[in-house]
Every structure is written in C-alpha cells, then in structure tokens.
Motif scaffolding. Structure first.
Motif, PDB file in Angstrom:
ATOM      1  N   VAL A 181      -8.275   7.124   7.233  1.00 11.11           N
ATOM      2  CA  VAL A 181      -9.426   6.717   6.428  1.00 11.11           C
ATOM      3  C   VAL A 181      -9.814   7.806   5.412  1.00 11.11           C
ATOM      4  N   GLN A 182      -9.863   9.046   5.866  1.00  6.06           N
ATOM      5  CA  GLN A 182     -10.379  10.105   4.993  1.00  6.06           C
ATOM      6  C   GLN A 182      -9.325  10.701   4.085  1.00  6.06           C
ATOM      7  N   ASN A 183      -8.120  10.911   4.636  1.00  4.57           N
ATOM      8  CA  ASN A 183      -7.118  11.645   3.867  1.00  4.57           C
ATOM      9  C   ASN A 183      -5.958  10.779   3.400  1.00  4.57           C
ATOM     10  N   ARG A 184      -5.836   9.561   3.924  1.00  3.81           N
ATOM     11  CA  ARG A 184      -4.717   8.666   3.570  1.00  3.81           C
ATOM     12  C   ARG A 184      -3.365   9.352   3.787  1.00  3.81           C
ATOM     13  N   THR A 185      -3.235  10.020   4.893  1.00  3.93           N
ATOM     14  CA  THR A 185      -2.019  10.806   5.099  1.00  3.93           C
ATOM     15  C   THR A 185      -1.217  10.356   6.316  1.00  3.93           C
ATOM     16  N   VAL A 186      -1.447   9.116   6.778  1.00  3.78           N
ATOM     17  CA  VAL A 186      -0.651   8.612   7.897  1.00  3.78           C
ATOM     18  C   VAL A 186       0.435   7.701   7.339  1.00  3.78           C
ATOM     19  N   ASP A 187       1.691   8.092   7.525  1.00  3.06           N
ATOM     20  CA  ASP A 187       2.795   7.284   7.016  1.00  3.06           C
ATOM     21  C   ASP A 187       3.355   6.449   8.156  1.00  3.06           C
ATOM     22  N   ILE A 188       3.084   5.141   8.088  1.00  5.06           N
ATOM     23  CA  ILE A 188       3.397   4.261   9.216  1.00  5.06           C
ATOM     24  C   ILE A 188       4.911   4.128   9.407  1.00  5.06           C
ATOM     25  N   VAL A 189       5.661   4.136   8.323  1.00  9.30           N
ATOM     26  CA  VAL A 189       7.122   3.995   8.438  1.00  9.30           C
ATOM     27  C   VAL A 189       7.714   5.249   9.085  1.00  9.30           C
ATOM     28  N   LEU A 190       7.279   6.390   8.600  1.00  8.29           N
ATOM     29  CA  LEU A 190       7.745   7.654   9.179  1.00  8.29           C
ATOM     30  C   LEU A 190       7.367   7.730  10.659  1.00  8.29           C
ATOM     31  N   ALA A 191       6.125   7.333  10.974  1.00  9.66           N
ATOM     32  CA  ALA A 191       5.649   7.388  12.360  1.00  9.66           C
ATOM     33  C   ALA A 191       6.525   6.514  13.253  1.00  9.66           C
ATOM     34  N   LEU A 192       6.839   5.305  12.794  1.00  7.82           N
ATOM     35  CA  LEU A 192       7.626   4.394  13.638  1.00  7.82           C
ATOM     36  C   LEU A 192       9.044   4.926  13.845  1.00  7.82           C
ATOM     37  N   LEU A 193       9.602   5.563  12.825  1.00  9.60           N
ATOM     38  CA  LEU A 193      10.929   6.179  12.988  1.00  9.60           C
ATOM     39  C   LEU A 193      10.885   7.248  14.076  1.00  9.60           C
ATOM     40  N   LEU A 194       9.882   8.125  13.973  1.00  5.84           N
ATOM     41  CA  LEU A 194       9.769   9.234  14.922  1.00  5.84           C
ATOM     42  C   LEU A 194       9.512   8.719  16.332  1.00  5.84           C
ATOM     43  N   ILE A 195       8.650   7.682  16.412  1.00 12.02           N
ATOM     44  CA  ILE A 195       8.300   7.148  17.729  1.00 12.02           C
ATOM     45  C   ILE A 195       9.515   6.479  18.374  1.00 12.02           C
ATOM     46  N   SER A 196      10.268   5.708  17.588  1.00 11.18           N
ATOM     47  CA  SER A 196      11.457   5.036  18.140  1.00 11.18           C
ATOM     48  C   SER A 196      12.421   6.057  18.719  1.00 11.18           C
ATOM     49  N   GLY A 197      12.700   7.095  17.931  1.00  9.44           N
ATOM     50  CA  GLY A 197      13.583   8.141  18.432  1.00  9.44           C
ATOM     51  C   GLY A 197      12.951   8.849  19.622  1.00  9.44           C
TER      52      GLY A 197
END
Lengths: 308, 272
Positions: A236-252
């Motif tokens: 909300v504040q920084n707009r710095t969460v990249d959902i695609v990157l997060a899902l890649l990292l989480i899957s691995g």
C-alpha cells in the motif's frame, strides 16, 4: 525462459529465481531458519531493486512461516497467548519500519541503511554461530556431550508491570518484554525483509526463558502475521511487492524446504552449521565491501515511486 | 522566307530556353523536398513475455533530387523518445570511510528512453543551434531541473556533472542509444532505420521524430506516435498494484499462505 516482472519492471530468467527460491528453501528446511536474511541480499545481488527485494521477501516469509507454523501447531508447540502479545508489538514495529523505509527511500538513503543493518546483523550472528558451532564440533570430537545452563535466575524482567500468566510456556511474567521484543523484530522485519526468527528465538530463550519446545512454534506463529502485515503495508505505502517474483520464489522455496527438512535428518548438524555460518559471513563481507570500495559510478538514479 | 527563318529561330530559342531554364532557375521553381515517414509498429504491448523488440522507421523524401542511394545529398535523423518523467539523481561521496549518497539533483523531466539514428554522425549534419532547438542528440536533450533545485544551480559545473551522469547512466542501462550510420537510403528517396526497444524500456507512449536535412539546413520533419502499454496479465497486475494496492496486498498474502499451507499438508501426508 524469461518472464517480465510487473513491479521490478524487468524481464528475469524464471529458472534462476526458482533455483534461488529452492536453494534458500533448502537451507531454511535444513536449519529451521526463515532464510530471509539470505534471500534479500541475494535478490539485490541479482539486480532486483533493494526496496522490491525487501517487500517481496516479506511475501516469501509468509509462505515459509505458514508452512512451519502449521507443522508446529499440529505438534501443539504454539503458545498462542505469548504469540498474540508478541504479535501486538510486532505489528506496531512493522508499522514504524515500513514508514522508516518510505522516509529513507525519499531521502535516498534506504540502500545505505539496508546495507549497514545487514552487515551488522549478519556479521554478529554469523560470528556467533561460527564460534558456537566450532565449539560444539570440538566438544563432540572430544566426546563430551550435553551442556549446562543456569536456571532459576531472576532478572530485571521480573520487576515490570502488566504481569500475565502464559500457561503453555509455564511463565508468569510481564507482557512488556515480549511486546517490546516483538516490536523490535517487527521493525527489523519490515526494513530487512526477514522474519527475524534468528534474533527472536535467542531472545525468547535467554530473555523470556521460554521452554525450548514452544519457542520455534510460537515464533513462527507470530512471524506469519507480522510478515503478512509487512506485505500489506509495503504494497500500500511503497508499491514494492512484486507478485510474480514472489510466486517464483515461493514455488521454488516450498519444494526446497521439504528437501532441506529431509536432508536435515541425515546430515551432521554441527558441520552444516559451520557451513551456514560461513555463508552468512560471506554475504556480510560482500555487502561490507560494497559500502567501502570506491564505486565505479558515483551517480545513481531513482524514480519517484514504484520499484525504480 | 525571312518570316519562316525568324519563326524557326524563335521556335529554337523557345525550345532552348525551355531546356536550359530549369537548370538555371532550379532552386526557385522546383517543388520543395519534404519527408513522409511511418513506424512499422503503431502499438507495442508489454506482456509477461516481453523481452524487447525492434521497430522499423521508414519514410520517403518527396521530390527527391538525389541521383542515387549512395549520393548522400540528404541527411536523415530519426529520434525515438519515451515519455518524460521526474527523477532524482544522487551522487555518492566518501563519509567516514563509507560511500554515501550526499548530493542530489531533482529533474522535472527528461526522456526515460531516447534512441537516435542518423545517416552520419549528427555533428557533421548540422550545427549545435539547430540540434539544440530540435533536441537532436544526447547533448541536446532538454533536461529541466525541478523547481527548487534549479535556483542558483542551473549553470554551475555541478549541474553539468549531474546532466552528464544522467546520460552515462542511461547509456549504461541501454536506454539512451545512438547509431551514427543507422539510417540508410534504399534508392533515391526511400530510407529506413531499425530501432531496438530494450527489455527494460520504461513503459509509456513513444514519439518518433524524423528530420530531413540538406547542407546543414532543416528541410522538413515528421512526427509520429507509438503507443506502448502493458497488456494481458502484466497490465492486470500492474494496475492492481498501483490502483488497488490493498486488494493486491491481500491477494499476495492469501496466495503465499495457501502455497505454504498446501506444502505443509502435502508434506505431512508424505511423512505420516
């Protein structure tokens, strides 16, 4: 194979980031650590803007800590009351931390602050781990197992108000120290993109004197909520969460963590601990070098919002 | 007979005049050269598979007097510019052994992307005034310092350092590119140029400008727009992150939690 990241605004190699997630997941499964303290610097080394690395790292922590917390819950190793008290502090700390990130980014000093905090923490924790594991290894080689701990000591902690009874931990202590510890960890978590387990667990054992059996479960339980709150605020504040990157990292990460947990049952703990300590120290040194060595380019850009 | 001879001479004179006249008074009467151009791609979509792309800018010189493609009568300059955005440029200095951002300069605008291609190096094509007026070439890009920063700061050596740094950083990132011989003529009037949009090109509409010059004089110019937008999943995610950040954050948490829980479930089944 490439995919374009919507927030970091760059195409990245899918396999590299799946692999990174898996490697960090493997280590976290092996040692029971969250791995955020390795993930965030490695993301930065791979060219992800530091603020995006931190925001996205928080999402990775939600996934890995939910996984661990669930397993601990099944084994009845969570002190919910203690967890909630720590969480209350943790949420406040996160709120402050995310605001500090915003202010530091505005002033152009976020990268510096991040590096300084990382170098300090990784340096101290890495050194302590190295010393501790080397000692343990020497003791095992010498054939003397077991350690002695002083118990029943009273400290300044007992003098604080707001005493509460924590049944699961068999403690009757003030709610202030757990809340303050939670707040400090929440603050660090928001700035560093970590869960903070590696700071919280020693604090719970040595400062709060919680029984070792509930320490890991309780810490994971509150990390889930604090990290989730950090994701929300960073988004909300920084707009710095990249959902695609997060899902890649989480899957691995989830795959790596399972293999890590399996391997952990077979490998010699002390030697692996020395390796982990070495890895932590290498990352700390690498970050310290970046701060001290004359950079090739003195100038840098920053956009006004978003990842860049 | 005499009349006939006079008429013949007159006719011959008229004929001769007709033949010679265009040569003598050519600059005055020949139609002026103009340029018409277009871009191969009118819209660029940034999808999750975007890894950069090439666009071709082609055009023709109307009323070309060039005898062949190799004659070099005309110079053509193609400039493709991204949107302008404010940005802060910072300079590190050594403070107590550490390299720390100390000075900064805020720019109100400079193009996020700038590609230039020409028939030969632009310094040979025209003088600095013309280049500056039309913002042709890196050195001639108009970089406006933002309000406060510009006061007492505009023409100092420091400001110049920051401008040069912008050019250097942008070139390092592959966002400011130039190709000195990147425009080629095919035949007397047709020319083309290939511009590569890098994978990290900032998303936003592009402007393509084409200039036709002869002997250092600007004959004609042409401007065309290329839209560049996020599309598909990429657009959905970016819009969500910037316009509905709360929902986006919640979705992120739910997905992460589900991934973690399903892993724990799967693993407890396997190990049990």
């Amino acid at each position: 194979m490439h995919v374009y990241l919507p927030i970091a605004e760059m195409p990245v190699n899918v396999l590299v980031f799946l692999g990174l997630g898996a490697a960090v997941g493997f280590l976290s499964g092996l040692f029971g650590v969250g791995g955020g303290f390795l993930l965030t610097p490695l993301l930065i080394f791979l060219g992800i803007p530091p603020a995006v690395a931190v925001g996205t790292g928080a999402a990775h922590i939600v996934a890995s800590s939910v996984s661990g917390a669930f397993t601990q819950y099944q084994r009845n190793n969570v002190d919910f009351k203690m967890g909630v008290v720590m969480m209350a502090g943790g949420l406040a700390g996160t709120l402050i931390g995310v605001e500090v990130v915003r202010l530091l980014r505005k002033a152009g000093q976020f990268d510096l602050a991040l590096y300084l905090i990382y170098v300090t923490f990784l340096g101290v924790i890495g050194s302590l781990m190295m010393i501790e594991s080397l000692n343990a290894w020497r003791k095992i080689k010498a054939g003397s197992a077991g350690r002695t701990r002083k118990s029943g000591q009273h400290s300044w902690v007992d003098g604080l108000p707001l005493k509460m009874r924590f049944h699961r931990s068999k403690l009757y202590i003030s709610a202030v120290p757990p809340a303050v510890i939670g707040m400090f960890i929440g603050f660090l978590a928001a700035i560093m993109g970590i869960g903070g387990g590696f700071v919280m667990i020693p604090a719970m054992i040595y400062l709060l004197r919680m029984p070792a059996s509930v320490v890991v479960g309780t810490s994971l339980f509150q990390i889930v909520f604090v990290a989730a709150f950090a994701v929300l605020l960073h988004a909300v504040q920084n707009r710095t969460v990249d959902i695609v990157l997060a899902l890649l990292l989480i899957s691995g990460g989830v795959l790596g963590a399972q293999f890590g947990a399996l391997s952990g049952e077979k490998l010699r703990g002390e030697q692996m601990r020395i390796l982990l300590a070495g890895l932590v120290l290498i990352v700390a040194v690498r970050m310290a070098v970046d701060l001290v060595v004359t950079p090739e380019e003195l100038f840098s850009f920053s956009g006004v919002q978003g990842g860049r | 007979m005499r009349n006939l001879r006079n008429a013949a001479i007159a006719a011959f004179a008229v004929l001769l005049t007709c033949l010679i006249q265009p040569v003598l008074s050519a600059p005055a009467d020949l139609p002026r050269e103009t340029v018409e151009a277009d871009v191969s791609t009118r819209s660029v979509s940034i999808t999750s598979g975007f890894t950069g792309m090439e666009i071709i800018i082609f055009g023709t010189v109307e009323n070309s007097r060039q005898p062949s493609a190799e004659a070099g009568t005309y110079d053509v300059v193609v400039v493709v510019e991204g949107t302008t955005a404010p940005a802060v440029v910072r300079k590190k200095a050594r403070v107590g052994g550490l390299w720390i951002n100390s000075q900064s300069m805020r720019f109100a605008s400079f193009p996020a992307y700038y590609a230039i291609a020409s028939t030969r190096p632009i310094d040979e094509i025209a003088d600095a005034d013309l280049l500056t007026k039309n913002e042709i070439g890196f050195k001639h890009i108009n970089m406006k310092p933002a309000g406060r920063a510009s006061i007492g700061f505009s023409e100092t050596a420091d400001a110049q350092d920051f401008r040069l740094a912008v050019l250097r950083l942008k070139q390092r990132d592959g966002l400011y590119v130039k190709s000195d011989y990147g425009v080629g003529f095919i035949g007397r009037s047709l020319f083309r140029s290939t511009i590569t949009l890098p994978p990290n090109v900032p998303v936003g509409p592009l402007t393509a400008r084409v200039y036709l010059l002869r002997d250092g004089q600007l004959l004609s110019s042409y401007t065309s727009k290329v839209t560049m937008e996020r599309a598909g999943v990429e657009r959905f995610l970016h819009d969500a992150a910037f316009e509905r950040p709360l929902l986006y954050g919640i979705a992120m948490i739910v997905l992460a939690a589900l991934a973690g829980l399903s892993a724990a479930f799967a693993f407890s089944r396997i190990s049990a």
